[in-house]
Enzyme design. Structure first.
Site, PDB file in Angstrom:
ATOM      1  N   ARG A 123      15.878   8.166  13.343  1.00  0.00           N
ATOM      2  CA  ARG A 123      15.856   6.955  12.506  1.00  0.00           C
ATOM      3  C   ARG A 123      15.114   7.147  11.187  1.00  0.00           C
ATOM      4  O   ARG A 123      15.183   6.310  10.302  1.00  0.00           O
ATOM      5  CB  ARG A 123      15.248   5.788  13.290  1.00  0.00           C
TER       6      ARG A 123
ATOM      7  N   ASN B 284       8.829   5.005  13.697  1.00  0.00           N
ATOM      8  CA  ASN B 284      10.175   5.455  14.036  1.00  0.00           C
ATOM      9  C   ASN B 284      11.114   5.497  12.843  1.00  0.00           C
ATOM     10  O   ASN B 284      12.094   6.214  12.856  1.00  0.00           O
ATOM     11  CB  ASN B 284      10.781   4.566  15.122  1.00  0.00           C
TER      12      ASN B 284
ATOM     13  N   LYS C  29      -7.242  23.521 -19.443  1.00  0.00           N
ATOM     14  CA  LYS C  29      -6.774  24.357 -18.329  1.00  0.00           C
ATOM     15  C   LYS C  29      -7.615  25.610 -18.283  1.00  0.00           C
ATOM     16  O   LYS C  29      -7.820  26.249 -19.312  1.00  0.00           O
ATOM     17  CB  LYS C  29      -5.304  24.719 -18.527  1.00  0.00           C
TER      18      LYS C  29
END
Ligand code: UD1
Ligand code: CA
Length: 477
Positions: free
Chosen positions: A24, A238, A362
């Site tokens: 499901r 589910n 960075k």
């Protein structure tokens, strides 16, 4: 000695059933690997098993067994974790019997859990230690008992569980249902599993049939039934609707923990936290803050609206202004970051650093009190303490093939719109004039600049206008 002390001293093993198909979910990814608060659902079941003090945790897997096993081995290295395969999902009793070879020689309580109940926590399991009988379980009385197995009582005794599909109309009216959480005496379990049949509506081996066996053998079965809000922690996932509900419930739980530890949330439902994130006391989260991965935030910080921190360490007294994104970075005490800053992997900012709007960093270290307040790219760089990086400064760290380092010394001043063409070093206390394209090192205390000489042409605009008008006239005549 009270029953409580007896109960908690019994040896424990845990079996986690996770071999169901999970169709499901409508997903390529097996259900138990779908994340809740940043971790695959099954993480919580295994962690809970270990928290209970289990000597062994056996995970029963079927589909995508290798993937789940690889994840769990990495996440719980060194723990007593075992894996069993259920080749076909023939029912919950069959799943548990696949785990039994890993429990050889074990005597005590076998806790049986599922891999898809991420909000189940140790508090909810505590009653299992004190209940009587060879089989003890946690039940619930939800507003809608839906298709859960019904708890059938005879007087005070729990006589059996009837699966919804096997129920008579009268049994369907029973409000107490099975949550699928059990503690079973090992001798009874090993002895009885092989005797269960599959003569039922689904043709499956039902673990729930153990209840009837315990009752009839006089060994006893019992249930602790949770009502109201507490029962919602027992709900399995589910489909995607239940996944979202489990996530929301987990978020509410995590927020409560942080709030009780002294963290303020301006609009709690509008934050998103991963499990394991740490936040210090007196820190304030404005709406739409996301703290993800291994993020740790210190005390007395302000995280303004829209801040997203991934695997980021933030020291105390930091202000992160709105809409800042940070990944794999460290931010020092009393730093001010953003708004609209982007800190990328390997950014290490010292105390009192200022990184302002539209600055990207960075693999860059900035020393204490260094500033880059506006519109910069700083990559593969070390910026000394108290250095000032002017607006629009960029490190040209990449030549299309290799990356190169830039070093700016302590107290240096980089004028606006400078390109630092790496590899290059600016000495301590040196100045670089605005607009410079720097291709060679600058000594300590020196001034460097590259600037084309200025020309001023007087009256140029007026002469240009007259020439244009003359050209227009000759065209129209
Ligand atoms: C089961 C109970 C039901 C209870 C419900 C609570 C049985 C027969 N019924 O229902 O009384 O109300 O749980 O959620 O046990 N699994 C396997 N292998 C299998 C079948 C299932 O590993 O062959 C696993 C699933 O992955 C899941 C768990 O067992 O983690 C429960 O299975 P599920 O199908 O969700 O529950 P039901 O059998 O419907
Ligand atoms: Ca089923």
């Amino acid at each position: 000695m009270g029953t409580s002390a007896l109960g908690t001293s019994r040896r424990k093993a845990v079996v986690i059933m996770a071999a169901g198909l999970g169709t499901r979910m409508k997903s390529q990814l097996i259900k138990v690997l779908h994340p809740v608060a940043g971790r695959p659902m099954i993480h919580y079941s295994v962690r809970l098993g270990l928290q209970l003090g289990a000597e062994r945790v056996v995970v029963v897997l079927g589909h995508q067994r290798e993937r789940v096993e690889a994840y769990l081995r990495g996440a719980f290295a060194g723990e007593p974790l075992f894996f069993a395969e259920q080749p076909e999902p023939l029912g919950t009793a069959h799943a548990v019997s696949c785990a039994v070879p890993h429990l050889a020689g074990f005597e005590g309580d076998v806790y049986i859990l599922s891999g898809d109940v991420p909000n189940l926590r140790a508090e909810a399991l505590a009653p299992l230690a004190d209940l009587p009988g060879a089989l003890r379980l946690i039940g619930m009385a939800p507003r809608d008992p839906a298709q859960y197995g019904r708890l059938v009582r005879e007087g005070d005794a729990l006589a059996r569980i009837v699966e919804f599909k096997d129920c008579t109309p009268a049994q369907r009216a029973i409000g107490e249902v099975n949550a699928g959480i059990y503690a079973v005496n090992s001798a009874f379990l090993f002895d009885t599993l092989g005797r269960l049949g599959r003569n039922n509506a689904q043709g499956e081996y039902y673990l729930t049939d153990l209840v009837q066996h315990a009752h009839q053998a006089g060994l006893g079965a019992s249930a602790h039934v949770l009502v109201g809000d507490a029962a919602a922690d027992l709900l399995g996932v589910n489909d995607r609707v239940e996944l979202a509900e489990a996530e929301q419930r987990m978020q509410a739980h995590l927020r409560r923990i942080h709030m009780r530890a002294g963290v303020s949330f301006i609009d709690p439902a509008r934050s998103y936290l991963h499990d394991g994130v740490e936040i210090g006391a007196d820190t304030v989260l404005e709406p739409d803050v996301a703290l993800l991965g291994a993020t740790r935030v210190g005390a007395n910080c302000v995280l303004e609206q829209g801040v997203r921190l991934v695997d980021t360490t933030v020291a105390d007294d930091v202000i992160v202004h709105a809409y800042t994104l940070s990944e794999k970075a460290q931010i020092g005490a009393a730093a001010h970051i953003g708004p609209f800053a982007r800190l990328r992997e390997g950014t290490i900012l010292g105390a009192k650093v200022r990184v302002g709007n539209f600055v990207e960093t960075k693999k860059t270290t900035m020393g204490e009190g260094a500033k880059a307040n506006h519109l910069s790219y700083l990559g593969d760089a070390t910026i000394g303490a108290k250095a000032n990086i002017g607006a629009g400064t960029i490190t040209c760290n990449y030549d299309g093939v290799n990356k190169f380092q830039t070093h700016v010394g302590a107290g240096a001043f980089i004028g606006s719109d400078t390109q630092l063409v790496a590899p290059v070093r600016v000495g301590d206390g040196a100045y670089v004039g605005a607009g410079t394209t720097l291709t060679a090192d600058v000594p300590d205390g020196a001034l460097a600049m590259t600037r084309a000489p200025r020309r001023t042409i007087e009256g140029w605009v007026e002469r240009k206008r007259q020439a244009r008008e003359a050209a227009q006239k000759s065209k129209t005549e």
